[in-house]
Design a protein around this motif. Structure first.
Motif, PDB file in Angstrom:
ATOM      1  N   PRO A 118      21.542  48.495  59.658  1.00 32.16           N
ATOM      2  CA  PRO A 118      21.719  48.948  58.279  1.00 32.16           C
ATOM      3  C   PRO A 118      22.968  48.295  57.695  1.00 32.16           C
ATOM      4  N   VAL A 119      23.188  48.468  56.412  1.00 28.20           N
ATOM      5  CA  VAL A 119      24.425  47.989  55.793  1.00 28.20           C
ATOM      6  C   VAL A 119      25.590  48.667  56.506  1.00 28.20           C
ATOM      7  N   ILE A 120      26.499  47.869  57.058  1.00 30.35           N
ATOM      8  CA  ILE A 120      27.579  48.421  57.883  1.00 30.35           C
ATOM      9  C   ILE A 120      28.409  49.446  57.124  1.00 30.35           C
ATOM     10  N   GLY A 121      28.679  49.177  55.863  1.00 29.91           N
ATOM     11  CA  GLY A 121      29.484  50.099  55.068  1.00 29.91           C
ATOM     12  C   GLY A 121      28.807  51.423  54.793  1.00 29.91           C
ATOM     13  N   ALA A 122      27.493  51.505  55.008  1.00 28.90           N
ATOM     14  CA  ALA A 122      26.740  52.739  54.733  1.00 28.90           C
ATOM     15  C   ALA A 122      26.635  53.642  55.965  1.00 28.90           C
ATOM     16  N   ILE A 123      27.093  53.147  57.114  1.00 29.80           N
ATOM     17  CA  ILE A 123      27.038  53.935  58.350  1.00 29.80           C
ATOM     18  C   ILE A 123      28.308  54.765  58.456  1.00 29.80           C
ATOM     19  N   THR A 124      28.175  56.052  58.733  1.00 29.62           N
ATOM     20  CA  THR A 124      29.363  56.894  58.832  1.00 29.62           C
ATOM     21  C   THR A 124      29.450  57.583  60.192  1.00 29.62           C
ATOM     22  N   ALA A 125      30.689  57.656  60.695  1.00 29.60           N
ATOM     23  CA  ALA A 125      31.014  58.405  61.918  1.00 29.60           C
ATOM     24  C   ALA A 125      30.127  58.022  63.101  1.00 29.60           C
ATOM     25  N   LEU A 126      29.829  56.744  63.241  1.00 30.31           N
ATOM     26  CA  LEU A 126      29.016  56.263  64.355  1.00 30.31           C
ATOM     27  C   LEU A 126      29.910  55.979  65.554  1.00 30.31           C
ATOM     28  N   LYS A 127      29.606  56.632  66.662  1.00 33.44           N
ATOM     29  CA  LYS A 127      30.419  56.455  67.869  1.00 33.44           C
ATOM     30  C   LYS A 127      29.865  55.315  68.719  1.00 33.44           C
ATOM     31  N   ARG A 139      36.163  48.043  60.535  1.00 28.97           N
ATOM     32  CA  ARG A 139      35.872  49.355  59.954  1.00 28.97           C
ATOM     33  C   ARG A 139      35.946  50.496  60.979  1.00 28.97           C
ATOM     34  N   SER A 140      36.396  50.189  62.177  1.00 28.83           N
ATOM     35  CA  SER A 140      36.401  51.203  63.237  1.00 28.83           C
ATOM     36  C   SER A 140      37.812  51.629  63.619  1.00 28.83           C
ATOM     37  N   VAL A 141      37.899  52.861  64.125  1.00 26.22           N
ATOM     38  CA  VAL A 141      39.155  53.373  64.652  1.00 26.22           C
ATOM     39  C   VAL A 141      38.918  53.810  66.091  1.00 26.22           C
ATOM     40  N   GLU A 142      39.908  53.591  66.949  1.00 30.47           N
ATOM     41  CA  GLU A 142      39.754  53.970  68.348  1.00 30.47           C
ATOM     42  C   GLU A 142      39.946  55.474  68.501  1.00 30.47           C
ATOM     43  N   GLN A 143      38.950  56.143  69.066  1.00 25.28           N
ATOM     44  CA  GLN A 143      39.005  57.590  69.271  1.00 25.28           C
ATOM     45  C   GLN A 143      39.666  57.936  70.597  1.00 25.28           C
ATOM     46  N   SER A 144      39.315  57.177  71.615  1.00 24.69           N
ATOM     47  CA  SER A 144      39.914  57.296  72.937  1.00 24.69           C
ATOM     48  C   SER A 144      39.784  55.919  73.578  1.00 24.69           C
ATOM     49  N   GLU A 145      40.270  55.770  74.781  1.00 22.27           N
ATOM     50  CA  GLU A 145      40.261  54.444  75.397  1.00 22.27           C
ATOM     51  C   GLU A 145      38.837  53.898  75.502  1.00 22.27           C
ATOM     52  N   GLY A 146      38.596  52.782  74.809  1.00 17.02           N
ATOM     53  CA  GLY A 146      37.297  52.129  74.869  1.00 17.02           C
ATOM     54  C   GLY A 146      36.218  52.776  74.032  1.00 17.02           C
ATOM     55  N   VAL A 147      36.556  53.837  73.276  1.00 14.97           N
ATOM     56  CA  VAL A 147      35.586  54.540  72.443  1.00 14.97           C
ATOM     57  C   VAL A 147      36.038  54.464  70.987  1.00 14.97           C
ATOM     58  N   TYR A 148      35.123  54.070  70.107  1.00 16.06           N
ATOM     59  CA  TYR A 148      35.466  53.831  68.708  1.00 16.06           C
ATOM     60  C   TYR A 148      34.523  54.589  67.777  1.00 16.06           C
ATOM     61  N   VAL A 149      34.994  54.790  66.537  1.00 20.88           N
ATOM     62  CA  VAL A 149      34.174  55.431  65.513  1.00 20.88           C
ATOM     63  C   VAL A 149      34.113  54.499  64.311  1.00 20.88           C
ATOM     64  N   LEU A 150      32.898  54.136  63.935  1.00 21.55           N
ATOM     65  CA  LEU A 150      32.679  53.255  62.787  1.00 21.55           C
ATOM     66  C   LEU A 150      32.644  54.072  61.508  1.00 21.55           C
ATOM     67  N   ASN A 151      33.427  53.663  60.526  1.00 23.23           N
ATOM     68  CA  ASN A 151      33.516  54.357  59.238  1.00 23.23           C
ATOM     69  C   ASN A 151      33.715  55.857  59.429  1.00 23.23           C
ATOM     70  N   PRO A 152      34.845  56.233  60.046  1.00 22.63           N
ATOM     71  CA  PRO A 152      35.094  57.643  60.344  1.00 22.63           C
ATOM     72  C   PRO A 152      35.230  58.489  59.083  1.00 22.63           C
ATOM     73  N   THR A 153      35.010  59.793  59.264  1.00 17.80           N
ATOM     74  CA  THR A 153      35.145  60.741  58.162  1.00 17.80           C
ATOM     75  C   THR A 153      36.175  61.800  58.534  1.00 17.80           C
ATOM     76  N   GLY A 154      36.600  62.594  57.571  1.00 17.92           N
ATOM     77  CA  GLY A 154      37.542  63.676  57.825  1.00 17.92           C
ATOM     78  C   GLY A 154      38.878  63.184  58.330  1.00 17.92           C
ATOM     79  N   ARG A 155      39.403  63.849  59.348  1.00 19.73           N
ATOM     80  CA  ARG A 155      40.702  63.479  59.910  1.00 19.73           C
ATOM     81  C   ARG A 155      40.686  62.091  60.510  1.00 19.73           C
TER      82      ARG A 155
END
Length: 251
Positions: free
Chosen positions: A201-210, A227-243
Protein backbone atom coordinates in the motif's frame (compact mmCIF):
# COMPACT_ATOMS: atom_id res chain seq x y z
CA UNK A 1 -18.03 -44.20 14.90
CA UNK A 2 -21.13 -43.06 16.79
CA UNK A 3 -24.06 -41.08 15.50
CA UNK A 4 -27.25 -39.45 16.73
CA UNK A 5 -29.29 -39.61 13.54
CA UNK A 6 -31.61 -42.53 14.25
CA UNK A 7 -31.76 -46.27 13.85
CA UNK A 8 -31.20 -46.31 10.09
CA UNK A 9 -28.00 -44.21 10.24
CA UNK A 10 -25.82 -47.15 9.18
CA UNK A 11 -27.55 -47.06 5.80
CA UNK A 12 -26.93 -43.33 5.33
CA UNK A 13 -23.38 -42.87 6.57
CA UNK A 14 -21.74 -43.55 3.23
CA UNK A 15 -24.07 -41.74 0.83
CA UNK A 16 -26.73 -39.53 2.45
CA UNK A 17 -29.56 -38.72 0.08
CA UNK A 18 -30.94 -35.36 -0.99
CA UNK A 19 -33.48 -35.80 1.79
CA UNK A 20 -30.81 -34.64 4.23
CA UNK A 21 -31.15 -31.12 2.81
CA UNK A 22 -32.36 -28.85 5.60
CA UNK A 23 -32.27 -31.75 8.11
CA UNK A 24 -31.49 -30.98 11.73
CA UNK A 25 -28.17 -32.65 12.52
CA UNK A 26 -27.29 -30.43 15.44
CA UNK A 27 -24.71 -32.06 17.69
CA UNK A 28 -24.51 -35.16 15.47
CA UNK A 29 -21.47 -37.43 15.77
CA UNK A 30 -20.19 -38.01 12.25
CA UNK A 31 -16.50 -38.30 12.92
CA UNK A 32 -14.65 -40.22 10.18
CA UNK A 33 -17.87 -40.43 8.17
CA UNK A 34 -17.75 -40.71 4.37
CA UNK A 35 -20.25 -38.13 3.17
CA UNK A 36 -18.72 -37.34 -0.20
CA UNK A 37 -21.03 -35.31 -2.42
CA UNK A 38 -24.20 -35.19 -0.26
CA UNK A 39 -26.80 -32.42 -0.36
CA UNK A 40 -26.65 -30.81 3.07
CA UNK A 41 -27.76 -27.36 1.97
CA UNK A 42 -29.41 -25.47 4.80
CA UNK A 43 -28.64 -28.26 7.27
CA UNK A 44 -28.39 -27.51 10.99
CA UNK A 45 -24.97 -28.89 11.90
CA UNK A 46 -24.28 -26.68 14.86
CA UNK A 47 -21.63 -28.21 17.15
CA UNK A 48 -21.62 -31.40 15.05
CA UNK A 49 -18.63 -33.73 15.33
CA UNK A 50 -17.24 -34.04 11.79
CA UNK A 51 -13.67 -34.81 12.75
CA UNK A 52 -11.81 -36.17 9.70
CA UNK A 53 -15.11 -36.57 7.81
CA UNK A 54 -15.04 -36.87 4.02
CA UNK A 55 -17.22 -34.02 2.73
CA UNK A 56 -15.45 -33.51 -0.58
CA UNK A 57 -17.81 -32.03 -3.15
CA UNK A 58 -20.62 -31.71 -0.59
CA UNK A 59 -23.37 -29.13 -1.00
CA UNK A 60 -23.32 -27.18 2.27
CA UNK A 61 -24.78 -23.92 0.97
CA UNK A 62 -26.42 -21.90 3.77
CA UNK A 63 -25.65 -24.69 6.27
CA UNK A 64 -25.13 -23.77 9.93
CA UNK A 65 -21.83 -25.29 11.05
CA UNK A 66 -21.16 -22.86 13.86
CA UNK A 67 -19.09 -24.45 16.60
CA UNK A 68 -18.73 -27.69 14.60
CA UNK A 69 -15.58 -29.81 14.77
CA UNK A 70 -14.30 -30.16 11.19
CA UNK A 71 -10.67 -30.63 12.12
CA UNK A 72 -8.88 -32.78 9.56
CA UNK A 73 -12.02 -32.93 7.40
CA UNK A 74 -11.82 -33.31 3.60
CA UNK A 75 -13.80 -30.39 2.15
CA UNK A 76 -12.15 -30.24 -1.24
CA UNK A 77 -14.42 -28.56 -3.80
CA UNK A 78 -17.26 -28.40 -1.25
CA UNK A 79 -19.85 -25.66 -1.81
CA UNK A 80 -20.12 -23.64 1.42
CA UNK A 81 -21.66 -20.50 -0.09
CA UNK A 82 -23.12 -18.32 2.70
CA UNK A 83 -22.56 -21.06 5.30
CA UNK A 84 -22.10 -20.16 8.96
CA UNK A 85 -18.80 -21.52 10.29
CA UNK A 86 -18.36 -19.11 13.14
CA UNK A 87 -16.21 -20.60 15.93
CA UNK A 88 -15.88 -23.83 13.92
CA UNK A 89 -12.75 -25.95 14.32
CA UNK A 90 -11.20 -26.49 10.88
CA UNK A 91 -7.68 -27.16 12.05
CA UNK A 92 -5.79 -29.10 9.39
CA UNK A 93 -8.87 -29.31 7.15
CA UNK A 94 -8.45 -29.60 3.37
CA UNK A 95 -10.51 -26.83 1.73
CA UNK A 96 -8.68 -26.78 -1.58
CA UNK A 97 -10.94 -25.51 -4.34
CA UNK A 98 -13.87 -25.04 -1.94
CA UNK A 99 -16.47 -22.32 -2.54
CA UNK A 100 -16.30 -20.15 0.59
CA UNK A 101 -17.91 -17.08 -0.91
CA UNK A 102 -19.69 -14.91 1.69
CA UNK A 103 -18.99 -17.50 4.40
CA UNK A 104 -18.95 -16.51 8.07
CA UNK A 105 -15.64 -17.82 9.44
CA UNK A 106 -15.40 -15.31 12.24
CA UNK A 107 -13.23 -16.58 15.11
CA UNK A 108 -12.91 -19.96 13.34
CA UNK A 109 -9.87 -22.16 13.88
CA UNK A 110 -8.10 -22.81 10.56
CA UNK A 111 -4.63 -23.50 11.81
CA UNK A 112 -2.67 -25.46 9.20
CA UNK A 113 -5.70 -25.66 6.88
CA UNK A 114 -5.25 -25.94 3.12
CA UNK A 115 -7.18 -23.16 1.39
CA UNK A 116 -5.32 -23.18 -1.91
CA UNK A 117 -7.54 -22.33 -4.90
CA UNK A 118 -10.51 -21.68 -2.60
CA UNK A 119 -12.99 -18.91 -3.41
CA UNK A 120 -13.09 -16.63 -0.36
CA UNK A 121 -14.68 -13.57 -1.94
CA UNK A 122 -16.66 -11.63 0.66
CA UNK A 123 -15.85 -14.05 3.49
CA UNK A 124 -15.60 -12.85 7.09
CA UNK A 125 -12.39 -14.18 8.63
CA UNK A 126 -12.09 -11.55 11.33
CA UNK A 127 -10.48 -12.98 14.44
CA UNK A 128 -9.86 -16.33 12.74
CA UNK A 129 -6.79 -18.45 13.46
CA UNK A 130 -5.08 -19.02 10.11
CA UNK A 131 -1.63 -19.62 11.53
CA UNK A 132 0.37 -21.89 9.25
CA UNK A 133 -2.50 -22.07 6.74
CA UNK A 134 -1.85 -22.54 3.02
CA UNK A 135 -3.29 -19.53 1.17
CA UNK A 136 -0.95 -19.74 -1.77
CA UNK A 137 -2.27 -17.73 -4.76
CA UNK A 138 -5.68 -17.36 -3.09
CA UNK A 139 -7.90 -14.43 -4.09
CA UNK A 140 -8.78 -12.69 -0.82
CA UNK A 141 -10.28 -9.50 -2.22
CA UNK A 142 -13.22 -8.32 -0.16
CA UNK A 143 -12.28 -10.56 2.78
CA UNK A 144 -12.28 -9.25 6.37
CA UNK A 145 -9.05 -10.42 8.04
CA UNK A 146 -9.00 -7.82 10.79
CA UNK A 147 -7.47 -9.24 13.96
CA UNK A 148 -6.81 -12.59 12.26
CA UNK A 149 -3.83 -14.76 13.18
CA UNK A 150 -1.87 -15.35 9.97
CA UNK A 151 1.44 -16.06 11.63
CA UNK A 152 3.51 -18.45 9.55
CA UNK A 153 0.82 -18.58 6.86
CA UNK A 154 1.76 -19.13 3.21
CA UNK A 155 0.36 -16.16 1.27
CA UNK A 156 2.67 -16.53 -1.71
CA UNK A 157 1.32 -14.41 -4.58
CA UNK A 158 -2.04 -14.02 -2.79
CA UNK A 159 -4.41 -11.26 -3.89
CA UNK A 160 -4.94 -9.05 -0.82
CA UNK A 161 -5.92 -5.87 -2.63
CA UNK A 162 -8.02 -3.64 -0.40
CA UNK A 163 -8.25 -6.31 2.31
CA UNK A 164 -8.77 -5.30 5.95
CA UNK A 165 -5.71 -6.64 7.79
CA UNK A 166 -5.90 -4.15 10.65
CA UNK A 167 -4.53 -5.66 13.84
CA UNK A 168 -3.67 -8.93 12.05
CA UNK A 169 -0.76 -11.10 13.17
CA UNK A 170 1.44 -11.73 10.12
CA UNK A 171 4.61 -12.68 11.93
CA UNK A 172 6.83 -14.97 9.84
CA UNK A 173 4.19 -15.11 7.09
CA UNK A 174 5.28 -15.67 3.49
CA UNK A 175 3.91 -12.76 1.46
CA UNK A 176 6.35 -13.08 -1.41
CA UNK A 177 4.79 -11.63 -4.55
CA UNK A 178 1.48 -10.85 -2.82
CA UNK A 179 -0.63 -7.85 -3.85
CA UNK A 180 -1.29 -5.66 -0.80
CA UNK A 181 -2.17 -2.49 -2.68
CA UNK A 182 -4.90 -0.60 -0.87
CA UNK A 183 -4.86 -3.05 2.05
CA UNK A 184 -5.38 -1.78 5.61
CA UNK A 185 -2.33 -2.81 7.63
CA UNK A 186 -2.90 -0.44 10.54
CA UNK A 187 -1.76 -2.00 13.79
CA UNK A 188 -0.70 -5.23 12.09
CA UNK A 189 2.43 -7.18 13.08
CA UNK A 190 4.74 -8.32 10.28
CA UNK A 191 7.84 -9.14 12.28
CA UNK A 192 9.90 -11.71 10.39
CA UNK A 193 7.52 -11.73 7.41
CA UNK A 194 8.74 -12.04 3.83
CA UNK A 195 7.42 -9.18 1.69
CA UNK A 196 9.93 -9.55 -1.14
CA UNK A 197 8.32 -8.65 -4.46
CA UNK A 198 5.14 -7.59 -2.66
CA UNK A 199 2.99 -4.77 -4.04
CA UNK A 200 2.61 -2.61 -0.93
CA UNK A 201 0.00 0.00 0.00
CA UNK A 202 1.04 3.65 -0.04
CA UNK A 203 3.67 3.74 2.71
CA UNK A 204 2.39 7.01 4.14
CA UNK A 205 -1.10 5.51 4.54
CA UNK A 206 0.06 2.65 6.79
CA UNK A 207 -0.19 3.38 10.51
CA UNK A 208 1.34 1.71 13.58
CA UNK A 209 2.67 -1.27 11.62
CA UNK A 210 5.09 -3.33 13.67
CA UNK A 211 8.07 -4.85 11.88
CA UNK A 212 11.54 -6.10 12.73
CA UNK A 213 15.06 -6.33 11.43
CA UNK A 214 14.09 -9.83 10.22
CA UNK A 215 11.28 -8.49 8.03
CA UNK A 216 12.15 -8.75 4.33
CA UNK A 217 10.71 -5.72 2.54
CA UNK A 218 12.27 -5.94 -0.89
CA UNK A 219 11.26 -2.38 -1.85
CA UNK A 220 10.55 1.09 -0.45
CA UNK A 221 13.07 0.37 2.30
CA UNK A 222 14.41 3.92 2.36
CA UNK A 223 10.99 5.47 2.99
CA UNK A 224 10.09 2.74 5.50
CA UNK A 225 13.21 3.39 7.57
CA UNK A 226 12.64 7.13 7.41
CA UNK A 227 9.07 6.77 8.68
CA UNK A 228 9.80 4.27 11.45
CA UNK A 229 10.76 4.54 15.09
CA UNK A 230 12.52 1.84 17.08
CA UNK A 231 10.22 0.39 19.74
CA UNK A 232 12.72 -2.05 21.20
CA UNK A 233 15.93 -3.64 20.00
CA UNK A 234 15.37 -4.75 16.41
CA UNK A 235 11.63 -3.94 16.54
CA UNK A 236 10.20 -0.92 14.72
CA UNK A 237 6.87 0.82 14.20
CA UNK A 238 6.03 2.34 10.82
CA UNK A 239 4.12 5.63 10.99
CA UNK A 240 3.52 5.40 14.74
CA UNK A 241 0.52 6.98 16.44
CA UNK A 242 -0.06 8.42 19.91
CA UNK A 243 2.97 8.56 22.18
CA UNK A 244 4.99 6.67 19.64
CA UNK A 245 4.24 9.46 17.18
CA UNK A 246 5.83 11.94 19.61
CA UNK A 247 8.92 9.75 19.72
CA UNK A 248 8.87 9.68 15.93
CA UNK A 249 8.75 13.50 15.84
CA UNK A 250 11.81 13.62 18.09
CA UNK A 251 13.43 11.04 15.82
Amino acid sequence: MTTSLGADQSERTETPSAATSGKELRGAHLDDAHLRGPNLSGADLRRADLFCANLSGANLRDADLSGADLSGADLRRADLFCANLRDANLRGANLRGANLRDVNLRDAGLRGANLRDANLFGADLSGADLSGANLRRVNLRGVDLSGADLSGANLFCANLRGVDLSGADLRDANLFGADLSGADLSGADIRGANLSGTNLPVIGAITALKWSSMTLWGRDTGEIWARSVEQSEGVYVLNPTGRQADAFADH
